[in-house]
Design a protein around this motif. Structure first.
Motif, short mmCIF file in Angstrom:
data_model
loop_
_atom_site.label_atom_id
_atom_site.label_comp_id
_atom_site.label_asym_id
_atom_site.label_seq_id
_atom_site.Cartn_x
_atom_site.Cartn_y
_atom_site.Cartn_z
N ALA A 1 -0.81 3.68 8.30
CA ALA A 1 0.42 2.90 8.13
C ALA A 1 0.67 2.01 9.34
CB ALA A 1 1.60 3.84 7.91
N LEU A 2 0.51 2.56 10.53
CA LEU A 2 0.74 1.78 11.75
C LEU A 2 -0.20 0.58 11.81
CD1 LEU A 2 1.77 1.20 14.61
CD2 LEU A 2 0.23 2.99 15.45
N HIS A 3 -1.49 0.81 11.58
CA HIS A 3 -2.45 -0.28 11.72
C HIS A 3 -2.34 -1.29 10.58
CE1 HIS A 3 -4.27 2.67 14.55
NE2 HIS A 3 -4.54 1.56 15.23
N LEU A 4 -1.93 -0.86 9.40
CA LEU A 4 -1.65 -1.83 8.34
C LEU A 4 -0.44 -2.69 8.68
CD1 LEU A 4 -2.18 0.28 5.08
CD2 LEU A 4 -3.55 -1.68 5.81
N ALA A 5 0.62 -2.05 9.14
CA ALA A 5 1.85 -2.79 9.46
C ALA A 5 1.59 -3.81 10.56
CB ALA A 5 2.96 -1.82 9.85
N GLU A 6 0.76 -3.45 11.52
CA GLU A 6 0.44 -4.39 12.59
C GLU A 6 -0.35 -5.59 12.07
OE1 GLU A 6 0.39 -1.59 16.59
OE2 GLU A 6 -1.48 -1.78 15.44
N ARG A 7 -0.96 -5.45 10.91
CA ARG A 7 -1.68 -6.56 10.30
C ARG A 7 -0.78 -7.36 9.34
NH1 ARG A 7 -7.30 -6.78 9.90
NH2 ARG A 7 -8.44 -5.27 11.17
N VAL B 1 0.87 -1.19 0.00
CA VAL B 1 0.00 0.00 0.00
C VAL B 1 0.90 1.23 0.00
CG1 VAL B 1 -1.81 1.29 1.21
CG2 VAL B 1 -1.77 -1.22 1.33
N VAL B 2 0.58 2.22 -0.82
CA VAL B 2 1.26 3.51 -0.78
C VAL B 2 0.31 4.53 -0.17
CG1 VAL B 2 2.26 5.41 -2.11
CG2 VAL B 2 2.79 3.04 -2.72
N ILE B 3 0.78 5.22 0.85
CA ILE B 3 -0.01 6.23 1.55
C ILE B 3 0.60 7.60 1.25
CG2 ILE B 3 -0.77 7.09 3.80
CD1 ILE B 3 -0.43 4.12 4.78
N VAL B 4 -0.19 8.49 0.71
CA VAL B 4 0.28 9.83 0.37
C VAL B 4 -0.17 10.78 1.47
CG1 VAL B 4 0.29 11.67 -1.35
CG2 VAL B 4 0.08 9.28 -2.08
N GLY B 5 0.78 11.32 2.22
CA GLY B 5 0.48 12.24 3.31
C GLY B 5 0.92 11.70 4.65
N ILE C 1 0.72 -6.06 6.68
CA ILE C 1 0.67 -5.44 5.35
C ILE C 1 1.74 -4.36 5.28
CG2 ILE C 1 -0.78 -4.12 3.75
CD1 ILE C 1 -3.22 -5.48 5.09
N ARG C 2 2.55 -4.37 4.23
CA ARG C 2 3.69 -3.46 4.14
C ARG C 2 3.29 -2.15 3.47
NH1 ARG C 2 7.40 -2.27 0.17
NH2 ARG C 2 9.35 -1.36 0.93
N PRO C 3 3.14 -1.07 4.25
CA PRO C 3 2.80 0.22 3.66
C PRO C 3 4.06 1.09 3.50
CG PRO C 3 2.39 0.32 6.00
CD PRO C 3 3.00 -1.03 5.72
#
Length: 429
Positions: free
Chosen positions: A46-52, A33-37, A54-56
């Motif tokens: 980003a934090l909650h994706l990484a904890e799952r 996932v790419v997060i802009v901002g 998923i590499r953001p």
């Protein structure tokens, strides 16, 4: 957008915990996932994706917390601009109550994250007081307090004597207290979110402005100003008040109003005890609301609207400095050592908006000045949605982009509205 008038750094930049290393993106590659901002929403996502697992990858045009996340008043206020009954009338009972409970729990998200990750963030949670400056405002506050109390919130009405005592000023007719609110050092919090996300496995790159989002097959190619590219299946765009032309029509869906703030020099002990003596934060019922609090260094902060344009001189903050002396006569003549501003994204209906204008592209925009809690909780909801594809995990339905009418003239009509609101609000007596 241009940087504010180059005076001294903001209070938050002066007193924040050190920033983690977030170097520019220098190599092309792939990301889940790419997060802009790199504000509260992007970092929380980003934090909650990484904890799952998923590499953001977060791409921030400037530095973490550069925008409104690092320039707000640090008040953590629950709820939305709309009261629970209004949300139920708009969305129906089931969805409206669910949205109200989500909004009411946003402050819990902030303080839970600070505690769970051991963030170096000065914070305090004594509650938020909203003061009424008119009789009509008193009626509104009584209704608001009752609705939130019916949902289990620690909310109660304050009479004038208690309002005077808890605020340290006699300029309000009464108010209500919501015990869920509190205060943080917002730039330290943004940096704390970044550190937690990095530790969980996210990648964060500052000074990496995104210049293009291109649909490529079933995914996306995200290009930065340096020419580096990331291939990804998912993009989350959360630039709020600093939204530019990256996605067509998005910037035209909001008014990116400037919120101005001043901070006094540290107050003496006796002055500090005379203002907000129990550590509450406060904003009022004016259309052009005033918001104020003490910070962890003993300074009084006062915030409110200023010119829509970027500031040109210290005079653009002079109205707030005058208001401090009127609200708190004991501070008349006090010196101010910090002046700053940041942009807030305001939507037509005063609600946050979630858009999915193309497969794999999710947009969050519109914090209405309550971004600390709202965007922290929104990031968690977005991460759940990305991980599960369950639209019910989002607090709001996905909607189409709807640009504001006559948006090219928004600076003119916002300036006119501000002038009208100032007249209708009345002065500080």
């Amino acid at each position: 957008m241009a940087e504010p008038f180059p005076l001294a750094p903001s209070l938050w930049a002066t007193t924040a915990a050190p920033a983690p290393e977030t170097p520019p993106l220098v190599e092309s590659g792939r990301a889940d996932v790419v997060i802009v901002g790199g504000g509260f929403c992007g970092l929380s996502t980003a934090l909650h994706l990484a904890e799952r697992g998923i590499r953001p990858v977060v791409l921030e045009a400037h530095e973490i917390g550069f925008g409104g996340s690092g320039r707000n008043g640090g008040q953590v206020i629950p709820g939305l601009k709309h009261d629970p009954a209004d949300l139920i009338a708009r969305f129906g009972r089931e969805r409206g109550e669910r949205l109200a409970r989500f909004a009411g729990g946003t402050t819990d998200t902030v303080f839970d994250l600070i505690a769970r990750h051991g963030m170096d963030v000065p914070h305090r949670r004594e509650g938020w007081i909203q003061g009424a400056h008119t009789e009509a405002g008193l009626d509104d506050l009584a209704r608001r307090a009752r609705q939130w109390a019916d949902l289990g919130a620690p909310a109660r009405v304050l009479d004038k004597d208690e309002t005077d005592r808890l605020l340290g000023t006699d300029r309000y007719l009464g108010g209500w207290l919501d015990g869920r609110g509190g205060a943080i050092q917002p730039l330290s919090y943004a940096r704390g979110l970044a550190r937690a996300a990095l530790k969980a496995g996210a990648a964060i790159h500052g000074r990496s402005p995104v210049t293009a989002l291109d649909r490529t097959g079933s995914g996306w190619t995200v290009t930065t100003a340096q020419g580096t590219r990331l291939a990804t299946e998912r993009v989350v765009l959360c630039t709020n008040g600093y939204t530019g032309g990256l996605w067509p029509g998005l910037a035209q869906t909001v008014i990116a109003a400037n919120s101005f703030q001043v901070a006094t020099v540290p107050l003496s002990d006796n002055l500090r005890r005379s203002i907000l003596p129990e550590g509450h934060v406060s904003s009022d019922t004016r259309k052009l609301l005033l918001y104020f609090r003490l910070d962890h260094t003993g300074r009084l902060l006062m915030g409110g609207r200023g010119p829509f344009r970027e500031p040109r001189s210290p005079q653009d903050w002079a109205h707030l400095e005058r208001i401090v002396g009127k609200l708190f006569p004991q501070l008349d003549g006090i010196a101010f050592d910090h002046r700053w501003c940041g942009r807030v994204a305001i939507t037509r209906d005063y609600l946050p908006h979630l858009h999915e204008p193309a497969p794999g592209l999710l947009i969050d925009i519109g914090c209405q000045g309550r971004g600390v809690g709202l965007q922290s909780a929104m990031g968690r909801a977005i991460a759940t949605y990305i991980a599960t594809s369950d639209a019910d995990s989002l607090p709001l339905p996905l909607t189409q982009l709807r640009p504001l009418p006559l948006h090219p003239l928004h600076r003119l009509y916002v300036s006119a509205i501000i002038a009208w609101y100032r007249l209708s609000d009345g002065g500080i007596r």
